[in-house]
Design a protein around this motif. Structure first.
Motif, PDB file in Angstrom:
ATOM      1  N   ILE A 422      46.912  30.172  27.668  1.00 52.17           N
ATOM      2  CA  ILE A 422      46.017  31.298  27.386  1.00 52.17           C
ATOM      3  C   ILE A 422      44.934  31.404  28.449  1.00 52.17           C
ATOM      4  O   ILE A 422      44.591  32.508  28.900  1.00 52.17           O
ATOM      5  CB  ILE A 422      45.423  31.159  25.977  1.00 52.17           C
ATOM      6  N   ARG A 425      46.546  32.855  31.659  1.00 51.06           N
ATOM      7  CA  ARG A 425      46.810  34.291  31.473  1.00 51.06           C
ATOM      8  C   ARG A 425      45.512  35.095  31.559  1.00 51.06           C
ATOM      9  O   ARG A 425      45.446  36.144  32.211  1.00 51.06           O
ATOM     10  CB  ARG A 425      47.470  34.539  30.108  1.00 51.06           C
ATOM     11  N   ILE A 439      45.963  38.809  24.133  1.00 47.83           N
ATOM     12  CA  ILE A 439      46.917  37.724  24.336  1.00 47.83           C
ATOM     13  C   ILE A 439      47.344  37.208  22.962  1.00 47.83           C
ATOM     14  O   ILE A 439      46.504  36.761  22.171  1.00 47.83           O
ATOM     15  CB  ILE A 439      46.308  36.561  25.153  1.00 47.83           C
TER      16      ILE A 439
END
Length: 523
Positions: A422, A425, A439
Motif C-alpha cells: 500500500i 502504491r 487503494i
C-alpha cells in the motif's frame, strides 16, 4: 525591500494568485515568522531526545496553571457551529465540486496530506479555493462532462488545511531561501479570500496539522494576529481547528487551545498520523512500544480510547468543538454486499464517536455523508452540537495514553506485506501528482504511507517475530518488496516509489517525515 522570487513553472491562471501584492504579503509572513518556525523545529528534536531518555511523556509541570485555570474560548463562529459531517479531499476541481455539492457541513480543502506539493497543485489549489469561495467553481472533464456548484441550498463551510510546519516551499524564494510551506498556503488563501468570506457571512478558517505542542500553536496565533492587522480583518476573525495527531500534542491539548486563544475553534482526532507519531517518538524505547499490525490498532484500543475521550473532555470544558476521525471507505456502487459491509463499519465508527460526545466527524467520500449524518442526527437531534456534554467522567493519565502494550493484535506477514504494497502504491501516485488515492476500497493519503513505512522500520529495528516464525530484517523486507512490486506490475513512478520506500523504511536512522525526501523527487 525583501527579494521575493517565484521559481516554479507557469500555472494556468496563476497570475490571479501570484500577484505582486499577494507575494509581498506571503514574503512578509516568511520574513517575520520563518526563523521562529525554524527554532520550533529544532526544539522538536530536543524534546524527542528528552522523551527518549525518560521513555515516557507527562503533562507539563510548567503549564499546570493553564490546565487548572477557568478560561474559556470564544463561541464557534458562523459556519462552524454545526459540523456534524465534514468531507475531506484535495483541491482538485472535480473532487472539490463533488465535495461542495454533497451536503456536508464542512469541506476540509486539503493542501496537505491529500495533496502532492507540485507547484501546479500549490497554485492550482489556490485558484480552486478562490473560485469556490466566490461560488464560481466549474470544471469540464476530458469526456466533456461539466461539473458545477449546485445553486439550491447551503454549501459546506470551506476550511483549508495548509501544510505542516516542517514542509518547505522551494518554488517561492524569499531572500534567496525557500519559504515555509504553511505560510505560503495560509498567506495566499488569506490574502485572496479572508474579506470575501467575511462579506459572505462566514470567515477565514483553517485546519492546522502536525503540531507537537502549545509553542507551535502560539506561532500560528502570532501569524493570525499579524494577518488580521495587515489585511484589516476583525480581531479574532481567523479561526482554526487543530489536529491532535502527534503524541506530544496529546499531552498539551489544553495548552494548545489556550495558546491559539481567540483563534481556536476545535480539536480533531485522527489515527494514522497519531500512531506514526507514537512510533517516531518512542522508536528507541524498547519492545513495549512496538505496535501490532496497524490494521489491528483501531480506535477502540485502550490507548486510543484514552486519547479521544481526553480530546472531547478538554474541548467541551473549554468551549471548543470536538471533531472525530476519518471514515476512509470508498463505497462500492457495483458490489452491494461490499458496500453494505463498508457502510456498516462506518456506521459503527460514527456511532462510537457520537456516543463519546464528538460534535461531528470526517468522511472521505460523498456517498458516506448520509450515514454519518444519520448517526449524528440521531444523537444531536435539532441541536447543532453537544458541547454541553462535559465528560466529567474522563480522567486520563499518562499511563492510559502510553499503553501501547495494551493494544491487542499480532504482528503478521500479511500486515508486513500490506504495509509494503500500500505504501509503494501510494507513493507512486504521490510522486505522479495525486495525493488522494483509492487503494483496496479505502481513500489513502500521506498519513497511510507514513504509518506503513514507520511500522516496517520499527519491526526491523526491534527484530519482531512474525506469525510465520520469521524475524523481520532488512533482507526479509527487501524480499517482500521484490514480490509486492512484481505483483503490482506496471505503474507510473513505481521504480521511484520503491526507491523512496526503501530510503525511509530501511534507513539506519529514522527519517522524521517521508514527504521531505519525497519532495526532492517531484518537479
Amino acid at each position: 525591500m525583501v527579494d521575493v522570487r517565484v521559481e516554479g513553472p507557469a500555472v494556468e491562471r496563476g497570475e490571479e494568485i501570484l500577484t505582486p501584492e499577494a507575494l509581498a504579503f506571503a514574503a512578509d509572513l516568511q520574513t517575520r515568522f520563518g526563523a521562529h518556525r525554524d527554532a520550533l523545529l529544532a526544539a522538536r528534536a530536543t524534546r524527542r531526545a528528552e522523551i527518549a531518555t525518560a521513555r515516557r511523556i507527562d503533562f507539563r509541570t510548567e503549564t499546570v496553571a493553564v490546565r487548572e485555570g477557568a478560561w474559556q474560548l470564544p463561541p464557534p463562529p458562523p459556519g462552524l457551529v454545526d459540523r456534524r459531517v465534514e468531507i475531506t479531499g484535495p483541491t482538485e476541481p472535480k473532487m472539490a465540486i463533488n465535495a461542495l455539492n454533497c451536503g456536508a457541513n464542512v469541506w476540509l480543502a486539503d493542501l496537505e496530506d491529500a495533496n502532492t506539493p507540485h507547484w501546479r497543485n500549490v497554485v492550482g489549489g489556490q485558484v480552486v479555493l478562490k473560485d469556490a469561495v466566490r461560488r464560481t467553481l466549474a470544471f469540464t472533464g476530458p469526456d466533456g462532462r461539466e461539473y458545477r456548484l449546485r445553486e439550491d441550498g447551503e454549501l459546506p463551510t470551506i476550511v483549508p488545511r495548509p501544510r505542516g510546519w516542517h514542509l518547505p516551499e522551494r518554488h517561492l524564494l524569499v531572500g534567496g531561501e525557500p519559504s515555509v510551506g504553511a505560510l505560503v498556503d495560509a498567506g495566499l488563501y488569506l490574502f485572496h479570500n479572508a474579506q470575501e468570506q467575511l462579506d459572505r457571512g462566514s470567515g477565514p478558517y483553517f485546519y492546522l496539522p502536525k503540531m507537537e505542542g502549545h509553542l507551535e500553536a502560539r506561532l500560528w496565533a502570532l501569524v493570525f494576529d499579524h494577518a488580521e492587522q495587515v489585511l484589516g480583518l476583525p480581531t479574532g476573525s481567523i479561526r482554526a481547528t487543530m489536529l491532535i495527531e502527534t503524541i506530544p500534542a496529546a499531552f498539551e491539548m489544553e495548552e494548545m487551545l489556550h495558546a491559539l486563544g481567540s483563534h481556536a475553534a476545535a480539536l480533531n482526532a485522527g489515527r494514522w498520523d497519531y500512531l506514526f507519531s507514537v512510533i517516531k517518538v518512542f522508536r528507541d524505547a524498547g519492545p513495549e512500544f512496538v505496535l501490532p499490525d496497524r490494521a489491528a490498532v483501531t480506535m477502540t484500543a485502550p490507548m486510543m480510547r484514552a486519547y479521544t475521550e481526553q480530546l472531547v473532555s478538554v474541548c467541551h470544558r473549554r468551549g471548543a468543538l470536538a471533531i472525530g476521525g476519518m471514515a476512509a471507505a470508498i463505497p462500492s456502487r457495483r458490489d452491494a454486499e461490499a458496500n453494505e459491509r463498508a457502510l456498516a463499519k462506518v456506521r459503527d465508527d460514527k456511532t462510537r464517536e457520537a456516543g463519546d460526545g464528538f460534535d461531528g466527524s470526517w468522511v472521505a467520500h460523498p456517498d458516506l455523508v448520509g450515514v454519518c449524518r444519520e448517526v449524528f442526527d440521531g444523537v444531536l437531534g435539532d441541536r447543532p452540537n453537544q458541547m454541553d456534554r462535559l465528560r466529567d467522567d474522563v480522567h486520563v493519565t499518562p499511563e492510559h495514553l502510553l499503553d501501547v502494550a495494551g493494544v491487542p493484535g499480532e504482528r503478521t506477514m500479511a500486515g508486513l506485506r500490506a504495509n509494503v504494497e500500500i505504501a509503494i502504491r501510494y507513493l507512486a501516485a504521490w510522486l505522479a501528482g495525486n495525493g488522494a488515492v483509492g487503494i483496496h476500497g479505502l481513500m489513502e493519503d500521506a498519513a497511510t504511507a507514513e504509518i506503513s513505512r514507520s511500522q516496517v522500520w520499527q519491526w526491523i529495528d526491534a527484530g519482531v517475530e512474525l506469525d510465520t516464525g520469521e524475524t523481520v530484517t532488512g533482507d526479509l523486507v527487501r524480499r517482500v518488496i521484490d514480490e509486492e512490486v512484481a505483483g503490482i506490475g506496471e505503474l507510473d513512478r513505481l521504480d521511484d516509489a520503491r526507491f523512496l520506500f526503501e530510503q525511509v523504511a530501511l534507513a539506519d536512522e529514522f527519517p522524521d517525515f517521508l514527504t521531505l525526501p519525497a519532495y526532492s523527487m517531484i518537479d
